[in-house]
Design an enzyme around this catalytic site. Structure first.
Site, PDB file in Angstrom:
ATOM      1  CB  SER A 107      -0.934   0.016   1.216  1.00  0.00           C
ATOM      2  OG  SER A 107      -0.172   0.177   2.406  1.00  0.00           O
ATOM      3  CB  SER A 167       1.944   7.540  -3.546  1.00  0.00           C
ATOM      4  OG  SER A 167       1.910   8.370  -4.702  1.00  0.00           O
ATOM      5  CB  CYS A 168      -2.993   8.561  -2.109  1.00  0.00           C
ATOM      6  SG  CYS A 168      -1.975   9.788  -1.239  1.00  0.00           S
ATOM      7  CB  THR A 169      -0.007  12.005  -4.853  1.00  0.00           C
ATOM      8  OG1 THR A 169      -0.391  12.514  -3.567  1.00  0.00           O
ATOM      9  CG2 THR A 169       0.164  13.166  -5.815  1.00  0.00           C
ATOM     10  CB  THR A 229       0.634  12.070   6.284  1.00  0.00           C
ATOM     11  OG1 THR A 229       2.043  12.346   6.260  1.00  0.00           O
ATOM     12  CG2 THR A 229       0.004  12.476   4.953  1.00  0.00           C
ATOM     13  CB  THR A 283       4.946  14.585  -3.806  1.00  0.00           C
ATOM     14  OG1 THR A 283       4.128  13.430  -4.043  1.00  0.00           O
ATOM     15  CG2 THR A 283       5.177  15.327  -5.115  1.00  0.00           C
ATOM     16  NE  ARG A 292       2.488  15.679   2.632  1.00  0.00           N
ATOM     17  CZ  ARG A 292       3.009  14.726   3.400  1.00  0.00           C
ATOM     18  NH1 ARG A 292       2.870  14.799   4.718  1.00  0.00           N
ATOM     19  NH2 ARG A 292       3.659  13.722   2.857  1.00  0.00           N
TER      20      ARG A 292
END
Length: 331
Positions: free
Chosen positions: A123, A152-154, A183, A211, A234
């Site tokens: 994940s 990653s989510c991004t 986060t 990132t 962020r």
């Protein structure tokens, strides 16, 4: 009749818990069986944090832990506390959902295989995965890889958008800024960190930072090397993130909104909204990205600006489930 898919959740943090929430609350996942959960935290803490969630609210059924089991309503899941997953018998498990955040070395990443599972899905980014796969971007590269990174989510938010936009309109160059909620890697008060900016308190400042998507997107879509830049800020919200993207297009559509509607109509990965939304409105949306159409701006003959939301926990967890299904379907 196809047998149910068996998954095991290793790491019961933000993603592990969110995956289980989705599996237990969405009838579409009734064919997936969670055969166990492993986390080094105390069982009572695992139960409490699943019952009460600051982002998604209380779970609608009673949750408790006892005698090596996590009870959720009338269901019970084996709950273990091994730091080495190879100590758990995973015979018959189709996919380990590796959600510890520790699978950055090969021994950790392949522990689930040694325990008897058929495949491992990580994940997050992992340099030791056999393949990094993003649905909607490079799913065709999955092959027979047994240790897969879900990126990653991004990266999941950006890569499918880039692939679709490039195929439809041709992208000469693009810059994407991710506006990301804070986060657990950031401090709640000023403390020494990996960079001066990242040493500052997460909930009181906007923090410019790097990132992993900056290099992961070009790992997933190698042909974007040299024509894409990605930056990050962020921001002091605890859930839901966004991207602000500017494209230089080779073939600018005459009506950008109509073109976007046609391109992403009924797309399960990239959604659309016409509403004047804010970040909290996008909580628990399952798409990897939701384009905010009112924010679309065409500038000059070839420049297009897009803005999109993504629930970096819920949407990413939805892709974990989808990817696990894809991995299991190879059998």
């Amino acid at each position: 009749m196809t047998r149910p898919m068996q998954v095991f959740i290793n790491g019961f943090g933000r993603i592990g818990r969110t995956v289980l929430r989705q599996l237990l609350t969405d009838p579409a996942h009734a064919d997936i069986v969670v055969v166990g959960i492993n986390d080094i935290a105390a069982a009572d803490s695992c139960a409490y944090l699943f019952q009460y969630d600051s982002a998604f609210g209380p779970f609608p059924q009673r949750v408790r832990a006892d005698a090596g089991l996590l009870h959720v309503g009338d269901r019970a899941f084996a709950l273990t506390r091994h730091s080495d997953l190879a100590q758990v018998d995973l015979t018959g498990v189709d996919v380990v959902l590796e959600c510890t955040g520790r699978a950055t070395t090969r021994p950790v990443a392949e522990a689930g295989l040694h325990a008897g599972a058929q495949a491992v899905l990580i994940s997050g980014p992992s340099p030791v995965a056999d393949q990094t796969v993003v649905l909607g971007a490079n799913a065709q590269t999955l092959g027979r890889a047994r240790i897969v990174s879900n990126a990653s989510c991004t990266t999941n938010a950006i890569a499918p958008l880039l692939r679709a936009m490039d195929a439809a309109f041709g992208i000469a160059a693009a810059h994407v800024t991710t506006i990301h909620c804070y986060t657990g890697s950031q401090p709640t008060i000023d403390l020494p960190g990996p960079s001066p900016e990242r040493s500052r308190a997460a909930a009181v400042s906007m923090v410019p930072t790097t990132t992993s998507a900056a290099h992961q997107v070009t790992e997933v879509l190698p042909d974007f090397a040299g024509r894409l830049s990605v930056s990050a800020v962020r921001v002091p919200v605890h859930s839901v993130s966004a991207i602000d993207a500017v494209f230089q297009l080779r073939n600018m559509p005459a009506d950008a909104l109509s073109a976007l509607r046609g391109l992403f109509a009924d797309d399960p990965i990239i959604g659309l909204t016409d509403d004047p939304c804010v970040s909290t409105d996008m909580r628990a949306r399952p798409e990897s990205l939701i384009l905010a159409l009112p924010q679309t701006t065409a500038v000059a003959p070839a420049q297009l600006r897009l803005f999109g939301w993504y629930d970096n926990e819920w949407g990413f967890s939805a892709r974990m489930i989808d990817m696990a299904r894809l991995m299991q379907s190879r059998d």
